[in-house]
Design an enzyme around this catalytic site. Structure first.
Site, short mmCIF file in Angstrom:
data_model
loop_
_atom_site.label_atom_id
_atom_site.label_comp_id
_atom_site.label_asym_id
_atom_site.label_seq_id
_atom_site.Cartn_x
_atom_site.Cartn_y
_atom_site.Cartn_z
N SER A 178 0.86 -1.18 0.00
CA SER A 178 0.00 0.00 0.00
C SER A 178 0.90 1.23 0.00
O SER A 178 2.06 1.15 0.44
CB SER A 178 -0.85 0.02 1.28
OG SER A 178 -1.40 1.30 1.51
N TYR A 231 -2.39 -0.97 10.42
CA TYR A 231 -2.33 -1.21 8.96
C TYR A 231 -1.02 -0.67 8.38
O TYR A 231 -0.32 -1.36 7.63
CB TYR A 231 -3.53 -0.53 8.29
CG TYR A 231 -3.65 -0.74 6.80
CD1 TYR A 231 -4.26 -1.90 6.29
CD2 TYR A 231 -3.18 0.21 5.89
CE1 TYR A 231 -4.38 -2.09 4.93
CE2 TYR A 231 -3.30 0.01 4.52
CZ TYR A 231 -3.90 -1.14 4.05
OH TYR A 231 -4.02 -1.32 2.67
#
Ligand code: NAD
Length: 266
Positions: free
Chosen positions: A152, A165
């Site tokens: 990401s 995350y």
């Protein structure tokens, strides 16, 4: 340049939705036999398999929780028993459990790390063990195997309220590069893709309505991405067209990681 993945077998974790589903379809269109792994989306995975088969491709759906060592081993065993080998791993499964750090439960921390980081380790290890047993088929691919890890932009950009995350994706960067350093001489290619804002189930709230407008301010290219934007890169990275690409993270984010907030500030 013609990209072909004929005679190759691809395993896509978290393949029943979003980026995984689009990638499974694209890999199959390029000629690969595809294993669609799902955790909870059994029916969606089966529908995807039917879609691939009705277009003339080969696919099966296999359920497994990527954070379970036993289930990952069973997933890879089923892949090899169905198609005889493995050429491409797209380690795509991921999840979020958002909370300000001060309120974050240990369970939310652990769950995200277990799926996004430990799950990647387990799948990468299983792929390496399988690749080790296979001959390189020069006529099919110059590599013994290809691993693509779904990271990401938040392996780079800090993300308040999502420390679990961001930490998992930051960890993924060094997992990917360390493994790449370790196995390159075995002609195993290891890379990652770092998507920006892609419209899928994981971020529906942020990519629709008013929220989408403020999100667009963070994207110099001026649009939210589609799962196919990532799937196209997956096919390229998995193919010999990318044979010299190794240990790299490909940011596919419309320029989000250019920190556009600094255009008129700083
Ligand atoms: P998604 O929610 O549709 O996909 C995530 C998939 O992972 C789902 O199919 C889910 O069932 C699966 N999964 C979750 N836990 C699992 C487990 N324990 N075992 C097996 N599978 C499990 O969302 P997506 O956007 O397609 O996400 C795919 C990947 O892309 C994730 O790793 C995510 O972090 C990453 N990503 C997405 C975006 C985005 O904007 N959509 C941006 C950056 C990174």
């Amino acid at each position: 340049m013609l990209i072909s993945l004929h005679k190759q077998v691809a395993l896509v974790t978290g393949g029943s939705s979003g980026i995984g589903a689009a990638s499974a379809i694209a890999l199959a269109q390029a000629g690969a036999a595809v294993v669609v792994n799902y955790r909870s989306g059994r029916e969606a995975a089966q529908r995807l398999v039917e879609e691939i088969r009705s277009a003339g491709g080969e696919a099966i759906a296999v359920g497994a929780d990527v954070s379970s060592e036993k289930e990952v081993e069973a997933l890879f065993a089923e892949t090899v028993s169905a198609f005889g080998r493995l050429d491409i791993l797209l380690a795509n499964s991921g999840m979020q459990r958002d909370a300000p750090t001060v309120d974050m439960s240990l369970e939310d921390w652990n769950q995200v790390l277990q799926v996004n980081l430990t799950g990647q380790f387990l799948c990468v290890r299983a792929a390496l063990r399988q690749f080790r047993q296979q001959e390189i088929r020069e006529a099919v691919s110059r590599a013994a195997g290809k691993i693509i890890q779904m990271s990401s932009v938040h392996q780079l950009i800090p993300w308040a309220g999502r420390a679990n995350y961001a930490a998992s994706k930051g960890g993924l960067d060094l997992l990917m590069r360390s493994v790449a350093q370790e196995v390159g001489e075995q002609r195993i290619r290891v890379n990652a893709i770092a998507p920006g804002a892609i419209r899928t189930a994981i971020n529906r709230e942020a990519t629709e309505g008013e929220a989408a407008k403020s999100l667009l301010e963070l994207i110099p290219y001026g649009r939210i991405g589609d799962a196919e934007d990532i799937a196209n890169a997956v096919v390229w990275l998995a193919s010999d067209a990318a044979d010299y690409v190794h240990g790299t993270t490909l940011f596919i984010d419309g320029g989000m990681s250019l920190y556009p907030e600094f255009r008129d500030n700083g």
